[in-house]
Motif scaffolding. Structure first.
Motif, PDB file in Angstrom:
ATOM      1  N   ALA A   1       0.839  -1.197   0.000  1.00 33.19           N
ATOM      2  CA  ALA A   1       0.000   0.000   0.000  1.00 33.19           C
ATOM      3  C   ALA A   1       0.876   1.250   0.000  1.00 33.19           C
ATOM      4  N   VAL A   2       1.950   1.238   0.811  1.00 35.21           N
ATOM      5  CA  VAL A   2       2.840   2.399   0.886  1.00 35.21           C
ATOM      6  C   VAL A   2       3.514   2.615  -0.470  1.00 35.21           C
ATOM      7  N   GLU A   3       3.958   1.526  -1.081  1.00 34.05           N
ATOM      8  CA  GLU A   3       4.654   1.646  -2.370  1.00 34.05           C
ATOM      9  C   GLU A   3       3.731   2.148  -3.479  1.00 34.05           C
ATOM     10  N   VAL A   4       2.509   1.615  -3.503  1.00 34.96           N
ATOM     11  CA  VAL A   4       1.565   2.046  -4.539  1.00 34.96           C
ATOM     12  C   VAL A   4       1.246   3.525  -4.366  1.00 34.96           C
ATOM     13  N   ASP A   5       1.083   3.960  -3.114  1.00 37.99           N
ATOM     14  CA  ASP A   5       0.796   5.366  -2.872  1.00 37.99           C
ATOM     15  C   ASP A   5       1.968   6.251  -3.274  1.00 37.99           C
ATOM     16  N   GLN A   6       3.200   5.740  -3.080  1.00 42.29           N
ATOM     17  CA  GLN A   6       4.369   6.514  -3.508  1.00 42.29           C
ATOM     18  C   GLN A   6       4.348   6.733  -5.020  1.00 42.29           C
ATOM     19  N   VAL A   7       4.016   5.672  -5.762  1.00 35.95           N
ATOM     20  CA  VAL A   7       3.936   5.817  -7.217  1.00 35.95           C
ATOM     21  C   VAL A   7       2.901   6.881  -7.565  1.00 35.95           C
TER      22      VAL A   7
ATOM     23  N   VAL B   1       1.825   9.424  -5.742  1.00 34.83           N
ATOM     24  CA  VAL B   1       2.252  10.776  -5.377  1.00 34.83           C
ATOM     25  C   VAL B   1       3.282  11.293  -6.378  1.00 34.83           C
ATOM     26  N   VAL B   2       4.253  10.441  -6.738  1.00 32.10           N
ATOM     27  CA  VAL B   2       5.276  10.864  -7.694  1.00 32.10           C
ATOM     28  C   VAL B   2       4.626  11.255  -9.021  1.00 32.10           C
ATOM     29  N   LEU B   3       3.670  10.440  -9.494  1.00 32.77           N
ATOM     30  CA  LEU B   3       2.987  10.755 -10.753  1.00 32.77           C
ATOM     31  C   LEU B   3       2.206  12.058 -10.650  1.00 32.77           C
ATOM     32  N   LEU B   4       1.526  12.253  -9.510  1.00 32.45           N
ATOM     33  CA  LEU B   4       0.737  13.476  -9.330  1.00 32.45           C
ATOM     34  C   LEU B   4       1.628  14.705  -9.354  1.00 32.45           C
ATOM     35  N   VAL B   5       2.777  14.624  -8.656  1.00 34.20           N
ATOM     36  CA  VAL B   5       3.677  15.777  -8.577  1.00 34.20           C
ATOM     37  C   VAL B   5       4.239  16.095  -9.960  1.00 34.20           C
ATOM     38  N   ILE B   6       4.677  15.062 -10.677  1.00 35.99           N
ATOM     39  CA  ILE B   6       5.263  15.293 -12.000  1.00 35.99           C
ATOM     40  C   ILE B   6       4.206  15.823 -12.970  1.00 35.99           C
ATOM     41  N   CYS B   7       3.000  15.229 -12.948  1.00 39.36           N
ATOM     42  CA  CYS B   7       1.940  15.707 -13.831  1.00 39.36           C
ATOM     43  C   CYS B   7       1.550  17.137 -13.472  1.00 39.36           C
ATOM     44  N   GLY B   8       1.500  17.435 -12.182  1.00 38.24           N
ATOM     45  CA  GLY B   8       1.163  18.790 -11.743  1.00 38.24           C
ATOM     46  C   GLY B   8       2.189  19.792 -12.243  1.00 38.24           C
ATOM     47  N   PHE B   9       3.476  19.434 -12.144  1.00 42.42           N
ATOM     48  CA  PHE B   9       4.553  20.301 -12.607  1.00 42.42           C
ATOM     49  C   PHE B   9       4.410  20.599 -14.104  1.00 42.42           C
ATOM     50  N   PHE B  10       4.180  19.529 -14.893  1.00 39.77           N
ATOM     51  CA  PHE B  10       4.091  19.747 -16.339  1.00 39.77           C
ATOM     52  C   PHE B  10       2.811  20.469 -16.732  1.00 39.77           C
ATOM     53  N   LEU B  11       1.768  20.306 -15.930  1.00 35.80           N
ATOM     54  CA  LEU B  11       0.544  21.061 -16.187  1.00 35.80           C
ATOM     55  C   LEU B  11       0.849  22.554 -16.057  1.00 35.80           C
ATOM     56  N   LEU B  12       1.581  22.911 -14.991  1.00 33.72           N
ATOM     57  CA  LEU B  12       1.904  24.318 -14.764  1.00 33.72           C
ATOM     58  C   LEU B  12       2.791  24.873 -15.870  1.00 33.72           C
ATOM     59  N   VAL B  13       3.868  24.126 -16.241  1.00 40.23           N
ATOM     60  CA  VAL B  13       4.805  24.688 -17.213  1.00 40.23           C
ATOM     61  C   VAL B  13       4.270  24.636 -18.639  1.00 40.23           C
ATOM     62  N   THR B  14       3.179  23.948 -18.900  1.00 41.15           N
ATOM     63  CA  THR B  14       2.609  24.011 -20.250  1.00 41.15           C
ATOM     64  C   THR B  14       1.361  24.893 -20.279  1.00 41.15           C
ATOM     65  N   ALA B  15       0.422  24.642 -19.395  1.00 43.45           N
ATOM     66  CA  ALA B  15      -0.823  25.408 -19.433  1.00 43.45           C
ATOM     67  C   ALA B  15      -0.568  26.874 -19.069  1.00 43.45           C
TER      68      ALA B  15
END
Ligand code: CUA
Length: 312
Positions: free
Chosen positions: A12-18, A20-34
């Motif tokens: 459960a901890v490992e899946v949640d880490q994946v 969170v990492v995906l959310l942070v990276i997607c959030g970053f690219f959303l900001l730098v493109t949109a």
């Protein structure tokens, strides 16, 4: 307010880490493109008197950066998620094995000592548990959200699921595949106990035959021993040392003798004939319940490995 679902296993901890990492990276690219899209569409709107002449045409370093950095990021994400996936897929060899049979509309569970329960699963904390799932009718899906663990039970197959519970407590168990009228009622609980409480719990209620003992009984009553034991008149492959080995088949093919192989060999004996043997084994399709099949396979897996191999 609780944002995160309870994390009650290593997985459960490992899946949640994946996640969170995906959310942070997607959030970053959303900001730098949109962000720039909005900014440029406002600044360079029609009739706005701004300089529209492009200054430099080639920016090699910038192009390399926006190619190579996301590439590295993508490969890193793949490696991280794949590592988590494989850890969730392959159980450690010492995991304790629990049999689970899906049924319209209940989960039937059996522990290694024979203890049975329905729509509930008791587990000791900190011990890797490997479930072997089968279904007596249609596809069901065994889902424990607190473990981030979900696996279909598919007719004709054994499927497996494993986890190590890390926290004592009671968690929800669902069937996550629509399986008929009472699908929504095919729910239960997973109770994680301390090791000593689990041992005590195993001794409560009616004491049943263990799956290995039941399998041994079936092995003899169904007549398997008549052909597969050394000294029988019919020449059938020895089943000792079979589990986990590589079985040579006809035309140079091979198959690993896992649980599915044992299942297929009992129900569909002509599917994969062991090299050098005649296809004479009868099918046991329809003669065994899923629970009996699991017991028989448990017995075959536990056949003593130290017996001498058959002489040619
Ligand atoms: Cu079983 Cu849905």
């Amino acid at each position: 307010m609780k944002i995160w679902l309870e994390q009650a296993s290593h997985g459960a901890v490992e899946v949640d880490q994946v996640l969170v990492v995906l959310l942070v990276i997607c959030g970053f690219f959303l900001l730098v493109t949109a962000g720039p899209i909005l900014f440029f569409s406002f600044r360079y709107r029609r009739n706005n008197p701004v300089n529209r002449v492009i200054g430099r045409k080639n920016m090699l370093s910038l192009e390399l950066a926006w190619t190579l950095l996301p590439l590295g990021l993508g490969i890193g994400l793949f490696a991280h998620s794949a590592a988590v996936y494989f850890r969730q897929r392959y159980a450690p060899a010492d995991a304790m094995e629990i049999h689970v049979v899906g049924h319209q509309w209940m989960w039937k569970v059996q522990h290694p000592n024979g203890k049975r329960e329905i729509n509930s699963l008791h587990l000791p904390v900190g011990v890797p548990a490997r479930l072997i799932l089968a279904t007596q009718d249609v596809i069901h899906s065994f889902f424990v959200p607190a473990f981030r663990a979900k696996q279909d039970a598919v007719p004709g197959y054994f499927t497996t699921l494993w986890f190590t519970p890390t926290k004592e407590g009671t968690y929800s168990l669902f069937c996550a595949e629509y399986c008929g009228t009472d699908h929504a009622r095919m729910i239960g609980t997973v109770t994680v106990l301390s090791r000593s409480d689990y041992q005590a719990w195993l001794q409560t209620g009616r004491q049943e035959e263990s799956p290995v003992a039941a399998g041994a009984r079936l092995y003899h009553s169904l007549g398997c021993s008549g052909c597969h034991e050394a000294g029988s008149s019919v020449r059938a492959p020895s089943l000792h040392r079979l589990y986990g080995s590589v079985v040579p088949l006809e035309r140079g093919k091979t198959r690993i003798a896992d649980e599915q192989y044992l299942r297929d060999s009992i129900l569909l004996p002509n599917l994969d004939i062991t090299a050098g043997y005649e296809p004479v084994m009868p099918s046991y399709q329809g003669r065994l319940t899923e629970g009996e099949l699991l017991a028989l396979v448990a017995y075959l897996k536990n056949l003593p490995r130290e017996t001498p191999p058959d002489l040619p």
